[in-house]
Design a protein around this motif. Sequence first.
Motif, short mmCIF file in Angstrom:
data_model
loop_
_atom_site.label_atom_id
_atom_site.label_comp_id
_atom_site.label_asym_id
_atom_site.label_seq_id
_atom_site.Cartn_x
_atom_site.Cartn_y
_atom_site.Cartn_z
N ASP A 1 0.81 -1.21 0.00
CA ASP A 1 0.00 0.00 0.00
C ASP A 1 0.84 1.27 0.00
O ASP A 1 0.31 2.38 0.00
CB ASP A 1 -0.96 0.03 1.20
N GLY A 2 2.18 1.12 0.01
CA GLY A 2 3.05 2.29 -0.04
C GLY A 2 3.23 3.01 1.27
O GLY A 2 3.95 3.99 1.34
N LYS A 3 2.60 2.55 2.34
CA LYS A 3 2.70 3.21 3.64
C LYS A 3 3.77 2.52 4.48
O LYS A 3 3.75 1.31 4.64
CB LYS A 3 1.36 3.17 4.36
N PRO A 4 4.71 3.30 5.04
CA PRO A 4 5.77 2.68 5.85
C PRO A 4 5.23 2.09 7.14
O PRO A 4 4.31 2.62 7.74
CB PRO A 4 6.71 3.86 6.14
N LYS A 5 5.82 0.97 7.53
CA LYS A 5 5.43 0.34 8.79
C LYS A 5 6.45 0.66 9.86
O LYS A 5 7.65 0.67 9.61
CB LYS A 5 5.33 -1.18 8.61
N ILE A 6 5.98 0.94 11.05
CA ILE A 6 6.86 1.28 12.16
C ILE A 6 7.57 0.04 12.68
O ILE A 6 8.74 0.08 13.04
CB ILE A 6 6.06 1.96 13.28
N GLN A 7 6.87 -1.07 12.70
CA GLN A 7 7.48 -2.31 13.13
C GLN A 7 6.88 -3.46 12.34
O GLN A 7 5.83 -3.33 11.74
CB GLN A 7 7.30 -2.54 14.63
N SER A 8 7.63 -4.61 12.32
CA SER A 8 7.19 -5.74 11.50
C SER A 8 6.03 -6.49 12.12
O SER A 8 5.33 -7.23 11.45
CB SER A 8 8.37 -6.70 11.26
N SER A 9 5.85 -6.35 13.43
CA SER A 9 4.74 -7.03 14.10
C SER A 9 4.07 -6.06 15.05
O SER A 9 4.69 -5.10 15.51
CB SER A 9 5.26 -8.25 14.88
N PRO A 10 2.80 -6.23 15.36
CA PRO A 10 2.10 -5.29 16.23
C PRO A 10 2.65 -5.28 17.64
O PRO A 10 3.09 -6.31 18.16
CB PRO A 10 0.65 -5.79 16.20
N ILE A 11 2.65 -4.09 18.25
CA ILE A 11 3.11 -3.97 19.63
C ILE A 11 2.13 -4.67 20.57
O ILE A 11 2.52 -5.34 21.52
CB ILE A 11 3.27 -2.49 20.01
N LEU A 12 0.83 -4.51 20.31
CA LEU A 12 -0.17 -5.12 21.16
C LEU A 12 -0.38 -6.57 20.75
O LEU A 12 -0.54 -6.87 19.56
CB LEU A 12 -1.48 -4.34 21.05
N SER A 13 -0.40 -7.46 21.71
CA SER A 13 -0.53 -8.88 21.40
C SER A 13 -1.86 -9.18 20.74
O SER A 13 -1.99 -10.15 20.00
CB SER A 13 -0.39 -9.70 22.69
N ALA A 14 -2.88 -8.37 21.01
CA ALA A 14 -4.20 -8.60 20.42
C ALA A 14 -4.39 -7.84 19.11
O ALA A 14 -5.46 -7.88 18.53
CB ALA A 14 -5.29 -8.18 21.41
N GLY A 15 -3.35 -7.15 18.64
CA GLY A 15 -3.47 -6.36 17.42
C GLY A 15 -3.50 -7.23 16.18
O GLY A 15 -3.13 -8.41 16.19
N ASN A 16 -3.95 -6.65 15.07
CA ASN A 16 -3.96 -7.37 13.80
C ASN A 16 -2.53 -7.58 13.31
O ASN A 16 -1.65 -6.73 13.55
CB ASN A 16 -4.77 -6.59 12.77
N PRO A 17 -2.27 -8.67 12.61
CA PRO A 17 -0.90 -9.00 12.21
C PRO A 17 -0.21 -7.91 11.40
O PRO A 17 0.99 -7.73 11.50
CB PRO A 17 -1.09 -10.28 11.37
N ASP A 18 -0.95 -7.19 10.56
CA ASP A 18 -0.33 -6.16 9.73
C ASP A 18 -0.58 -4.76 10.28
O ASP A 18 -0.48 -3.77 9.56
CB ASP A 18 -0.84 -6.25 8.29
N GLY A 19 -0.94 -4.64 11.55
CA GLY A 19 -1.25 -3.34 12.14
C GLY A 19 -0.02 -2.47 12.32
O GLY A 19 1.10 -2.96 12.48
N ARG A 20 -0.24 -1.17 12.29
CA ARG A 20 0.83 -0.19 12.51
C ARG A 20 0.43 0.66 13.71
O ARG A 20 -0.60 1.31 13.70
CB ARG A 20 1.04 0.69 11.28
N PHE A 21 1.29 0.67 14.71
CA PHE A 21 1.02 1.40 15.95
C PHE A 21 1.82 2.70 15.95
O PHE A 21 3.00 2.70 15.60
CB PHE A 21 1.40 0.55 17.15
#
Length: 458
Positions: free
Chosen positions: A81-101
């Motif tokens: 989608d062209g949007k940079p990700k802050i980290q490769s996995s979500p910080i929150l354990s319950a977050g979606n796998p491709d989430g960006r926090f």
Amino acid sequence: MQTLTTRARRAPLAMALFVALLAPGLAFAQTAKERELEARIAQLEAQVQALIGAQQQQQATLAQTQTTLDQVRVAQAAPADGKPKIQSSPILSAGNPDGRFSYGGFIKVDAMVTDTSDGEIADGSAGRLFYLPGAIPVGGVDESSADIDTHAQFSRFWFAADGEVQGHKTRAYLEFDLFGGGSSNLGNQASTNTHALTLRQAYVSWDKWLAGQTWSNFQDVAALPDAVDFVGPTEGTTFVRQAQLRYTSGPFSVALENPQTVVGSYRSTTRTTSDDGTLPDVSARYTNKGDWGHFSVAGLARQLQHETTTTDASGTGFGVSVSGKYNLSKTDDIRYMLTGGSGIGRYVGFALGADGTLDATGEDIDATGVLAGFVAWRHVFDPKLRGNLMVSRAQFDNDTDWTGFGVTRSAQSIHANLIYSPFPKLDVGAELIFGNRELESGADGDLRRLHTSVKYSF
């Protein structure tokens, strides 16, 4: 004599013959040593070649591993989608796998000197923290008062989680500041200056839908001036955050928003905030954007409702707001807002005027008319210095037969500021404010304030 001569001649020959006989042995001995040495050299060369081969293989493996890691980093930094990700996995354990926090906010320290012509703004009033025209004292006789106030209550932080779930774009957003008053008996300026956490925004959005608390769809946040004060031209600004359900499609948006009615008592300055409404406030907005800036127009329709144990009063309200920002050049822009209507008092200037007033029997609500707006000019002197000039006014059409003469007829203000940024994200500002509030009786009061601030965004 001949014998000696013969012997002398024969000696070199014998010596030569002796050397010739020994030479094969000497040559054989030298060749054996050389062969042993050559064997050792060949063995060492084989060992060196083995070590070089192992090193080359190790370097090739490391290079391949680095290439793989670089490819992973590129994939993470530039997803589909062209949007940079802050980290490769979500910080929150319950977050979606491709989430960006994400997390951000600012620290803001305000200090101001306020002089009012008709008495002191009460201690603990919000009018001591930012420009609130409804708090300007009116009707005092030679009661000029000056106060100094400092605080950090408008410091703010937020959390956001963005992602995509089964093809749906999602966002969860939480925003807080410290404008919540003292949280304990020690929360005062004499000791700890403790202040409570305040919820500003809390919403979730998916695709074109939004549900939760955020800015009213009737308010154009993008048109707000660059003020040192919390709001700036408060009396001319629509300003509401509340729970809502909103749908946005391109430049259009429509929302069902929390219904609340601010009702004035019959011939009294007493007001009541009622949540008796059974229908949501309905707002709609259209926004046109371009390199030149943006233009927006919004409409609002609502039910006014107030119930007691013996009466049930109702009325209707409606309003229209036009706002935007126009870029005059790379260094100048004009921002503006004009709002008019009836029964929309709580949406303007922090409820500077009531939505309506009860009649003598308490069975009807007479909606109050309002016309409010501001114009602000912003100029950038250089990358580190900018300034703003703002003019604002609100006028209310009160029926004095119902309201009496103690309610606000109008309020107006002029603001001028300079904001210096010695380096990015740090703003040091000073703003001069001249405000006035007038009652239906003709009595009025003035406010003069020098407001300074230091703000660092992160």
